[in-house]
Structures are given as structure tokens and as C-alpha cells.
Design a protein around this motif. Structure first.
Motif, mmCIF file in Angstrom:
data_model
loop_
_atom_site.group_PDB
_atom_site.id
_atom_site.type_symbol
_atom_site.label_atom_id
_atom_site.label_comp_id
_atom_site.label_asym_id
_atom_site.label_seq_id
_atom_site.Cartn_x
_atom_site.Cartn_y
_atom_site.Cartn_z
ATOM 1 N N VAL A 228 -9.028 9.693 22.182
ATOM 2 C CA VAL A 228 -7.834 8.891 21.899
ATOM 3 C C VAL A 228 -7.996 8.150 20.576
ATOM 4 C CG1 VAL A 228 -6.407 6.984 22.736
ATOM 5 C CG2 VAL A 228 -7.291 8.673 24.346
ATOM 6 N N ARG A 229 -9.190 7.691 20.290
ATOM 7 C CA ARG A 229 -9.430 7.016 19.020
ATOM 8 C C ARG A 229 -9.225 7.968 17.839
ATOM 9 N NH1 ARG A 229 -15.245 4.707 16.817
ATOM 10 N NH2 ARG A 229 -14.422 3.716 14.922
ATOM 11 N N VAL A 230 -9.701 9.196 17.984
ATOM 12 C CA VAL A 230 -9.499 10.180 16.908
ATOM 13 C C VAL A 230 -8.021 10.454 16.693
ATOM 14 C CG1 VAL A 230 -9.904 12.578 16.260
ATOM 15 C CG2 VAL A 230 -11.770 11.218 17.211
ATOM 16 N N GLN A 231 -7.257 10.581 17.775
ATOM 17 C CA GLN A 231 -5.829 10.839 17.643
ATOM 18 C C GLN A 231 -5.098 9.656 17.022
ATOM 19 O OE1 GLN A 231 -4.685 13.806 18.064
ATOM 20 N NE2 GLN A 231 -6.685 14.504 18.793
ATOM 21 N N LEU A 232 -5.517 8.438 17.322
ATOM 22 C CA LEU A 232 -4.908 7.265 16.691
ATOM 23 C C LEU A 232 -5.211 7.227 15.189
ATOM 24 C CD1 LEU A 232 -5.564 4.477 19.337
ATOM 25 C CD2 LEU A 232 -3.365 5.467 18.706
ATOM 26 N N GLU A 233 -6.409 7.596 14.818
ATOM 27 C CA GLU A 233 -6.752 7.635 13.385
ATOM 28 C C GLU A 233 -5.927 8.696 12.654
ATOM 29 O OE1 GLU A 233 -10.915 8.255 13.300
ATOM 30 O OE2 GLU A 233 -11.421 6.156 13.747
ATOM 31 N N ILE A 234 -5.749 9.860 13.294
ATOM 32 C CA ILE A 234 -4.939 10.915 12.674
ATOM 33 C C ILE A 234 -3.497 10.462 12.515
ATOM 34 C CG2 ILE A 234 -4.025 13.239 13.022
ATOM 35 C CD1 ILE A 234 -6.647 13.972 14.375
ATOM 36 N N ALA A 235 -2.938 9.831 13.550
ATOM 37 C CA ALA A 235 -1.567 9.344 13.465
ATOM 38 C C ALA A 235 -1.424 8.259 12.408
ATOM 39 C CB ALA A 235 -1.126 8.813 14.833
ATOM 40 N N ARG A 236 -2.417 7.381 12.294
ATOM 41 C CA ARG A 236 -2.363 6.336 11.264
ATOM 42 C C ARG A 236 -2.384 6.932 9.857
ATOM 43 N NH1 ARG A 236 -7.799 3.268 10.635
ATOM 44 N NH2 ARG A 236 -8.218 5.398 9.903
ATOM 45 N N ASP A 237 -3.243 7.910 9.636
ATOM 46 C CA ASP A 237 -3.319 8.527 8.310
ATOM 47 C C ASP A 237 -2.024 9.269 7.975
ATOM 48 O OD1 ASP A 237 -5.851 7.520 8.293
ATOM 49 O OD2 ASP A 237 -6.830 9.418 8.793
ATOM 50 N N LEU A 238 -1.440 9.955 8.954
ATOM 51 C CA LEU A 238 -0.174 10.639 8.702
ATOM 52 C C LEU A 238 0.945 9.650 8.400
ATOM 53 C CD1 LEU A 238 -0.212 13.427 11.441
ATOM 54 C CD2 LEU A 238 -0.540 13.704 8.992
ATOM 55 N N ALA A 239 0.946 8.516 9.083
ATOM 56 C CA ALA A 239 1.977 7.508 8.829
ATOM 57 C C ALA A 239 1.870 6.945 7.417
ATOM 58 C CB ALA A 239 1.869 6.389 9.860
ATOM 59 N N VAL A 240 0.651 6.756 6.949
ATOM 60 C CA VAL A 240 0.473 6.220 5.601
ATOM 61 C C VAL A 240 0.820 7.259 4.545
ATOM 62 C CG1 VAL A 240 -1.222 5.302 3.975
ATOM 63 C CG2 VAL A 240 -1.242 4.550 6.360
ATOM 64 N N ALA A 241 0.381 8.507 4.762
ATOM 65 C CA ALA A 241 0.563 9.548 3.741
ATOM 66 C C ALA A 241 1.980 10.099 3.727
ATOM 67 C CB ALA A 241 -0.437 10.685 3.978
ATOM 68 N N GLU A 242 2.593 10.311 4.891
ATOM 69 C CA GLU A 242 3.896 10.963 4.947
ATOM 70 C C GLU A 242 5.060 9.975 4.931
ATOM 71 O OE1 GLU A 242 4.010 13.484 8.320
ATOM 72 O OE2 GLU A 242 2.470 14.871 7.571
ATOM 73 N N ARG A 243 4.933 8.858 5.626
ATOM 74 C CA ARG A 243 6.049 7.922 5.755
ATOM 75 C C ARG A 243 5.898 6.663 4.927
ATOM 76 N NH1 ARG A 243 8.510 9.934 10.463
ATOM 77 N NH2 ARG A 243 7.957 12.149 10.423
ATOM 78 N N GLY A 244 4.745 6.427 4.332
ATOM 79 C CA GLY A 244 4.560 5.222 3.530
ATOM 80 C C GLY A 244 4.503 3.960 4.360
ATOM 81 N N MET A 245 3.958 4.034 5.555
ATOM 82 C CA MET A 245 3.871 2.885 6.453
ATOM 83 C C MET A 245 2.548 2.156 6.251
ATOM 84 S SD MET A 245 5.325 4.859 9.821
ATOM 85 C CE MET A 245 5.070 3.466 10.910
ATOM 86 N N GLY A 246 2.572 0.848 6.513
ATOM 87 C CA GLY A 246 1.359 0.049 6.464
ATOM 88 C C GLY A 246 0.766 -0.110 5.090
ATOM 89 N N LEU A 247 1.607 -0.193 4.054
ATOM 90 C CA LEU A 247 1.104 -0.333 2.683
ATOM 91 C C LEU A 247 0.966 -1.779 2.241
ATOM 92 C CD1 LEU A 247 3.039 2.550 0.902
ATOM 93 C CD2 LEU A 247 0.730 2.563 1.845
ATOM 94 N N GLY A 248 1.190 -2.752 3.106
ATOM 95 C CA GLY A 248 0.986 -4.148 2.759
ATOM 96 C C GLY A 248 2.259 -4.817 2.291
ATOM 97 N N LYS A 249 2.142 -6.123 2.114
ATOM 98 C CA LYS A 249 3.309 -6.921 1.705
ATOM 99 C C LYS A 249 3.679 -6.697 0.245
ATOM 100 C CE LYS A 249 1.128 -10.572 2.987
ATOM 101 N NZ LYS A 249 0.758 -11.972 3.281
ATOM 102 N N GLY A 250 2.693 -6.366 -0.574
ATOM 103 C CA GLY A 250 2.975 -6.190 -1.999
ATOM 104 C C GLY A 250 3.194 -7.532 -2.682
ATOM 105 N N GLU A 251 4.133 -7.563 -3.595
ATOM 106 C CA GLU A 251 4.418 -8.788 -4.332
ATOM 107 C C GLU A 251 5.376 -9.711 -3.591
ATOM 108 O OE1 GLU A 251 5.865 -7.641 -8.107
ATOM 109 O OE2 GLU A 251 3.989 -6.689 -8.762
ATOM 110 N N GLU A 252 5.997 -9.233 -2.532
ATOM 111 C CA GLU A 252 6.932 -10.057 -1.779
ATOM 112 C C GLU A 252 6.164 -11.127 -0.993
ATOM 113 O OE1 GLU A 252 9.182 -7.533 0.695
ATOM 114 O OE2 GLU A 252 10.061 -6.368 -0.950
ATOM 115 N N LYS A 253 6.673 -12.324 -1.052
ATOM 116 C CA LYS A 253 6.073 -13.437 -0.326
ATOM 117 C C LYS A 253 6.850 -13.646 0.965
ATOM 118 C CE LYS A 253 4.395 -15.816 -4.444
ATOM 119 N NZ LYS A 253 4.406 -17.100 -5.216
ATOM 120 N N THR A 254 6.228 -13.336 2.066
ATOM 121 C CA THR A 254 6.869 -13.469 3.361
ATOM 122 C C THR A 254 6.173 -14.562 4.163
ATOM 123 O OG1 THR A 254 5.439 -11.765 4.284
ATOM 124 C CG2 THR A 254 7.584 -11.063 3.419
ATOM 125 N N GLU A 255 6.961 -15.332 4.853
ATOM 126 C CA GLU A 255 6.413 -16.399 5.678
ATOM 127 C C GLU A 255 5.987 -15.849 7.033
ATOM 128 O OE1 GLU A 255 9.314 -19.410 5.963
ATOM 129 O OE2 GLU A 255 9.304 -19.901 3.808
#
Length: 354
Positions: A228-255
């Protein structure tokens, strides 16, 4: 006058004559005749002599001489041929090649006949199975109704422009969510475990962030926790590479935002792009096999070996913030809860109604 006697006796007598009286004139006259009776093979290759009563030493099929030039290659024939042939071979080997292209034999042309069997001008217009490779025919196969497709595209463009320019038009809720929020669905291959065992791990990671879920699976004692841990890592990597998810706040200041989840848990979110496991479920797969067990009184039973897969849906914290705001807005729309509503009493009768 004829002499009738066996050839074996005649030859024995000839050998006796030659040994005993080799100097007599009669023996000298009969010796060539007697020697001629000991026949040799008719064929030159037959070197051993034989008696008259035996079968021929060389059969009829041995008399056929095999030609030495049959197995020789053309180059060997030229080498063993005349001087002009050897000279021509030497010139051909020293000159440059003037043959066809190197890959001409690999790019073979398709048959020059169409599906009806008639010859065509372009031999590449049809495949060996009779399918047309012409540009207009391939376009028709890929787009069977181009006019309808053009009308549908035009309709969609008009609808989008109308919604964007009309002040009274409202974008549908489903389309707005699909445009502003990112989602990734991932399914693992079938694992060698049962649904009853894997469902507990799916419930354990559901609702947690990806980092917390990985930590839980890292220190879990369950056998399938590693998978299950391996599958979660694969899903996380696909989300970052394909959908651009989890890239951080960037320059936007959020409370920091405080929300209450659907389960009643209080969370503090400082990064709206942080990923979490929104859904997790398991699916039953095919049987991997069975194992036979022996019981008393000659009875046996099968223990089936199951397979199960786990599916996860990853979303960003923006989704949880929106769901929290929608629940709060719905709560305010309903107003305060009243135990006895203030409404007139009707249908009063002096007797029971049942």
C-alpha cells in the motif's frame, strides 16, 4: 565342341596348373584363357576381381558418376574456369557497388490491386488486407461524420462565449469544480491478499494527508502495508507529474485556515495545495488458485487464494476548504433549530381520529 564344367572347378584347376607345370607349352596357351574367366568389374572403379557365379560388385546405381560442378558456387566456377572468367570476377570485386538501395528489400511495396482485384496506379494506396491508405479514406474512417463534428464544436464555442459574456449566466457547479480543483485516481494491480485484510489498511489511510498515510504504512505490522505504501508513492508521483498537484504555495501568501472535516476533526491548513487521500476502497480480484486440505473420514476441502486491489483518490486541501465552507453556508441557511415550531394548530376534533 563345348566344355561344360563349373567355373569354380575350372579356376581351381587353372591355379593348380600354374603352380605345378608353369613351363609346359599347353599350360602357357591355356593360361590367358583361364585368367580371362576370372572376370573383373566392367566399371573402371571396380578394382577387385570376382568369380563367375557371384553378383556384380558394382551395381547399376554405382555406375552414375556425380558431377563435381553441381555443388560448386558461381564464384567457385569462375575461379576454376577460364582466365577471362577469373579476370571478370576480380574486376567486379574491386569496382564500386552499383546495385539498388541498401534498405530497398525491407521497404516492400504493397500489392498494386485494390479490394475489388483491379490494378491501381499507386501501389501504396492499399494494404495487403485490402484497406485503403488514401488520405481522404483514412480521414473518413477516423472522422465518419465531419459535418456533425464541426457543428458540435461550433455549438460548444458559442455556449462558452455566451456564458462568459452573459451577466445572468451561471457556470454549472460541476464544471467549476473540475476547472478549479485537481483530482487523481489510481488503482493498484491485484495483490495476494483478501478483501477483509486490505480493507483495514484502506480505512486507515483514508482522510489523512499523503505524508501521514506513508508514515502509517511505514510502521504498520501488516504484511500488505508495504504494498500500500508503494502504491501511495506511485499515486503521489503521478499527481505531481501529470496534474501539477502539491507544488506548494509559491509566492502567494495564504493565511492559516481552520476547518472541521466531515468526520468532525479540526484541522489547520497553511498550504492549500497539500495532497490528501480523499477516498480509498478495495476491489475483489480473480482467484489465484487453491490449496487442498485433508479432513477426517476421507473428506477434503479447498482453500481458495484470493487477490485484491486498492484504489485511492488524491485531492488538494482546496477541496476540503470548499466542502467546509459549503457545510457552514448550508447550516446558516437552515437557521437555528427549534424544538416546537411556531405554527397554528389545525384539525382539532372532540374525538379520537384512529
Amino acid at each position: 565342341m563345348t566344355l561344360n564344367m563349373p567355373s569354380r572347378r575350372l579356376l581351381k584347376s587353372a591355379s593348380a596348373l600354374t603352380s605345378s607345370s608353369a613351363s609346359s607349352p599347353t599350360t602357357n596357351a591355356l593360361l590367358p584363357v583361364l585368367q580371362s574367366l576370372s572376370l573383373a568389374g566392367n566399371h573402371p572403379s571396380c578394382s577387385s576381381s570376382r568369380s563367375l557365379h557371384t553378383s556384380p560388385a558394382c551395381a547399376w546405381f554405382f555406375s552414375r558418376s556425380k558431377k563435381a560442378d553441381d555443388d560448386a558456387s558461381p564464384m567457385q566456377k569462375q575461379l576454376t574456369g577460364t582466365a577471362d572468367a577469373r579476370k571478370n570476377l576480380l574486376n567486379n570485386l574491386q569496382s564500386r557497388l552499383k546495385g539498388p538501395a541498401m534498405f530497398q528489400d525491407e521497404a516492400k511495396a504493397t500489392p498494386s490491386t485494390g479490394p475489388s482485384g483491379r490494378p491501381t496506379k499507386d501501389p501504396r494506396s492499399y494494404t495487403p488486407w485490402g484497406a485503403s491508405l488514401a488520405k481522404e479514406h483514412v480521414a473518413r474512417a477516423a472522422d465518419p461524420d465531419p459535418r456533425s463534428r464541426v457543428r458540435w464544436e461550433r455549438k460548444m464555442v458559442i455556449r462558452q462565449v455566451r456564458r462568459g459574456t452573459d451577466p445572468f449566466s451561471v457556470e454549472p457547479r460541476v464544471e467549476k469544480i473540475a476547472r478549479t480543483e485537481r483530482v487523481l485516481r489510481s488503482k493498484s494491480p491485484f495483490l495476494a491478499t483478501s478483501v477483509k485484510k486490505l480493507v483495514h489498511l484502506a480505512r486507515q489511510v483514508q482522510g489523512k494527508t499523503v505524508e501521514d498515510a506513508l508514515v502509517q504504512m511505514k510502521y504498520s505490522k501488516k504484511k500488505m502495508a508495504k504494498e500500500v505504501r508503494v502504491q501511495l508513492e506511485i499515486a503521489r508521483d503521478l499527481a505531481v507529474a501529470e496534474r501539477g498537484m502539491g507544488l506548494g504555495k509559491g509566492e502567494e501568501k495564504t493565511e492559516e485556515v481552520k476547518i472541521v472535516t466531515k468526520d468532525g476533526k479540526h484541522l489547520k491548513i497553511d498550504d492549500p495545495t497539500r495532497m490528501y487521500v480523499a477516498e480509498a476502497w478495495v476491489n475483489r480480484g480473480p482467484w489465484r488458485g487453491f490449496r487442498m486440505y485433508n479432513h477426517g473420514r476421507g473428506m477434503t476441502s479447498k482453500q481458495m487464494k484470493p487477490s485484491t486491489s486498492i484504489s485511492v483518490v488524491l485531492k488538494e486541501e482546496k477541496t476540503r476548504i470548499r466542502e467546509h465552507q459549503e457545510r457552514e453556508a448550508k447550516k446558516y441557511r437552515q437557521g437555528p433549530w427549534v424544538h416546537l415550531p411556531d405554527r397554528p394548530v389545525t384539525a382539532q376534533r372532540p374525538y379520537y381520529s384512529w
